[in-house]
Design an enzyme around this catalytic site. Structure first.
Site, mmCIF file in Angstrom:
data_model
loop_
_atom_site.group_PDB
_atom_site.id
_atom_site.type_symbol
_atom_site.label_atom_id
_atom_site.label_comp_id
_atom_site.label_asym_id
_atom_site.label_seq_id
_atom_site.Cartn_x
_atom_site.Cartn_y
_atom_site.Cartn_z
ATOM 1 N N LYS A 114 0.858 -1.186 0.000
ATOM 2 C CA LYS A 114 0.000 0.000 0.000
ATOM 3 C C LYS A 114 0.889 1.229 0.000
ATOM 4 O O LYS A 114 2.002 1.188 0.531
ATOM 5 C CB LYS A 114 -0.873 0.017 1.260
ATOM 6 C CG LYS A 114 -2.148 0.803 1.087
ATOM 7 C CD LYS A 114 -3.231 -0.060 0.489
ATOM 8 C CE LYS A 114 -4.456 0.738 0.134
ATOM 9 N NZ LYS A 114 -5.577 -0.166 -0.214
ATOM 10 N N ASP A 154 -6.984 4.114 -4.601
ATOM 11 C CA ASP A 154 -7.634 3.991 -3.300
ATOM 12 C C ASP A 154 -8.267 5.378 -3.093
ATOM 13 O O ASP A 154 -8.495 6.095 -4.082
ATOM 14 C CB ASP A 154 -6.607 3.622 -2.202
ATOM 15 C CG ASP A 154 -7.266 3.125 -0.917
ATOM 16 O OD1 ASP A 154 -7.654 1.953 -0.871
ATOM 17 O OD2 ASP A 154 -7.420 3.912 0.041
HETATM 18 N N1 GLU Z 1 -7.393 0.040 -2.921
HETATM 19 C C1 GLU Z 1 -8.109 -1.161 -3.221
HETATM 20 C C2 GLU Z 1 -8.130 -2.068 -2.013
HETATM 21 O O1 GLU Z 1 -8.177 -1.589 -0.904
HETATM 22 C C3 GLU Z 1 -7.645 -1.812 -4.497
HETATM 23 C C4 GLU Z 1 -6.214 -2.183 -4.581
HETATM 24 C C5 GLU Z 1 -5.781 -2.714 -5.953
HETATM 25 O O2 GLU Z 1 -6.601 -2.834 -6.857
HETATM 26 O O3 GLU Z 1 -4.598 -2.998 -6.073
HETATM 27 O O4 GLU Z 1 -8.178 -3.273 -2.104
#
Ligand code: GLU
Length: 451
Positions: A114, A154
């Site tokens: 992340k 996100d």
């Molecule tokens: N931000 C999204 C999550 O919390 C998607 C992450 C992604 O697609 O890599 O899962």
């Protein structure tokens, strides 16, 4: 006493996972997994960097950028980028930690990561957003790659931001590759990716309803929080399946149905437009019976609902709000957001599940219920590797299958590892945590990450 700085959000995510593992028979059957828990809770790598950019007035602006490369046992680090003033290492570590197990539950080959920055997109011009994204990717591009780390969106990062970041990577690294997901569909993005988190959440809850004998979505009253990508598509899918959506919200207030009112497709389309311009829900004037309540979250204002879908951000359902939802007859709670419920709120739902039996509460944590978003990101990576695009129908069907597997994997794992009394429902939070953890821990063991 630990000499580490306190990281409240990360500690909360860790506690939730550790608590469910401790209260199962997993460590009795596999005491060696305690070592795995110790190892998996430290990120493989944390990157922190400076982002300087120029605002429209020609002033220098500076932000903190991050990428937490948490775990790569199941594939390249994978997870979104969050742009929000609240972003700090604790929040990104909690999100990265959740992402590891969420990604495992999709059944696809993705590790967990992340990133983001404490940049506030609100009130910025399009040019400022572009200059920030370029500056941010200038540094991040050194650390990522289609087979290394594949970021996505996100909070605060949607298709437009992914476009600017992808362009920067392409120019700076001189490579056109699937380094980000959530791309435009005419340059490598997957169909259904924007819809996937919200749709997937609704598909997941379909199985909760089914197994509880509560029927279909037809006629269900659904409270939704948030008004970003996840909330928008969850609401549209609920409406498509015959449910009544009675709320949406943002950080400044909630839009709640009054006198038999409900959220319509037109409302959602208008709100999508508003949000694209980074405006607040307060600026929306609904046509039907919807009331805007400043500074409120929807939960205590919606009256009776059958289903609650927190789709805004972490810790957006408190113990008190959970109690009101339960008292008003809500039986299904599933998180579209990551860690939407506080530990105390989860305890309220889990207590109801344990004690009420028959008509008990079903609570699904974000790492299971919202895994559809990153799942379609995984499908986007697969399409990029093939240099092909799949049809909408194909991706949607795969998403449905993945959500069904995530649900039953959690359910069956809970039955296997969590002691239950006669008539007690399995815990989806415990089952999902254990299922995700075991898969990652086992791969790490086989790689020699712990022994
Ligand atoms: N931000 C999204 C999550 O919390 C998607 C992450 C992604 O697609 O890599 O899962």
């Amino acid at each position: 006493m630990s000499n580490l700085p306190s990281e409240p959000e990360f500690e909360q995510a860790y506690k939730e996972l550790a608590y469910t593992l401790e209260n199962s028979t997993l460590f009795e059957q596999h005491p060696e997994y305690r070592t795995a828990l110790k190892v998996v809770s430290i990120p493989e790598r944390v990157i922190q960097f400076r982002v300087t950019w120029e605002d429209d007035a020609g002033n220098l602006q500076v932000n903190r950028g991050y990428r937490v490369q948490f775990n790569s046992a199941l594939g390249p680090y994978k997870g979104g980028l969050r742009l929000h003033p609240s972003v700090n290492l604790s929040i990104l570590k909690f999100l990265g930690f959740e992402q590891i197990f969420k990604n495992a539950l999709t059944g696809l080959m993705m590790g967990g990561g992340k990133g983001g920055a404490d940049f506030d997109p609100k009130g910025k011009s399009d040019a400022e957003i572009r200059r920030f994204c370029v500056a941010f990717m200038r540094e991040l591009s050194r650390h990522i790659g289609a087979d290394t780390d594949v970021p996505a969106g996100d909070i605060g990062v949607g298709g437009r931001e992914i476009g600017y970041m992808f362009g920067t990577y392409r120019r700076d690294r001189n490579r056109f590759e699937g380094v980000l997901t959530g791309k435009g569909t005419h340059w490598g993005g997957s169909l259904i990716r924007p819809e996937a988190t919200g749709y997937g959440l609704v598909y997941y809850v379909t199985h909760m309803l089914e197994i509880a004998g509560a029927g279909s979505w037809e006629g269900k009253r659904v409270a939704i929080s948030g008004s970003g990508n996840v909330a928008q598509y969850a609401a549209l899918k609920c409406i498509e399946l015959g449910a009544t959506v009675v709320s949406l919200s943002d950080s400044k207030g909630a839009l709640v149905a009054v006198d038999d009112g409900f959220v319509t497709v037109e409302d959602i389309e208008a709100i999508m437009d508003l949000k694209l311009k980074r405006k607040s829900l307060a600026e929306y004037t609904p046509k039907g019976n919807l009331k805007y309540i400043e500074g409120a979250r929807p939960w205590v204002h919606v009256g009776h609902v059958d289903v609650a879908l927190p789709c805004a951000t972490q810790n957006e359902v408190s113990k008190e709000e959970a109690e009101v939802l339960v008292a008003n007859g809500c039986r299904f709670i599933a998180e579209g957001s990551n860690m939407g419920c506080t530990l105390e709120a989860i305890e309220v739902f889990e207590n109801e599940r344990r004690t009420k039996k028959g008509d008990a509460i079903w609570y699904a944590p974000g790492k299971a219920a919202n895994c559809g978003g990153v799942a379609v990101s995984g499908l986007e990576m697969a399409q990029n590797s093939q240099r092909l695009s799949w049809t909408k129908e194909e991706v949607d069907q795969k998403l449905k299958d993945i959500m069904k597997n995530a649900f039953y994997n959690g359910l069956e794992t809970a039955k296997k590892y969590v002691p239950m009394e006669e008539g007690e429902l399995p815990s989806l939070v415990a089952g999902s945590n254990i299922a995700g953890f075991v898969k990652v821990a086992q791969a790490m063991y086989e790689h020699g990450d712990w022994w």
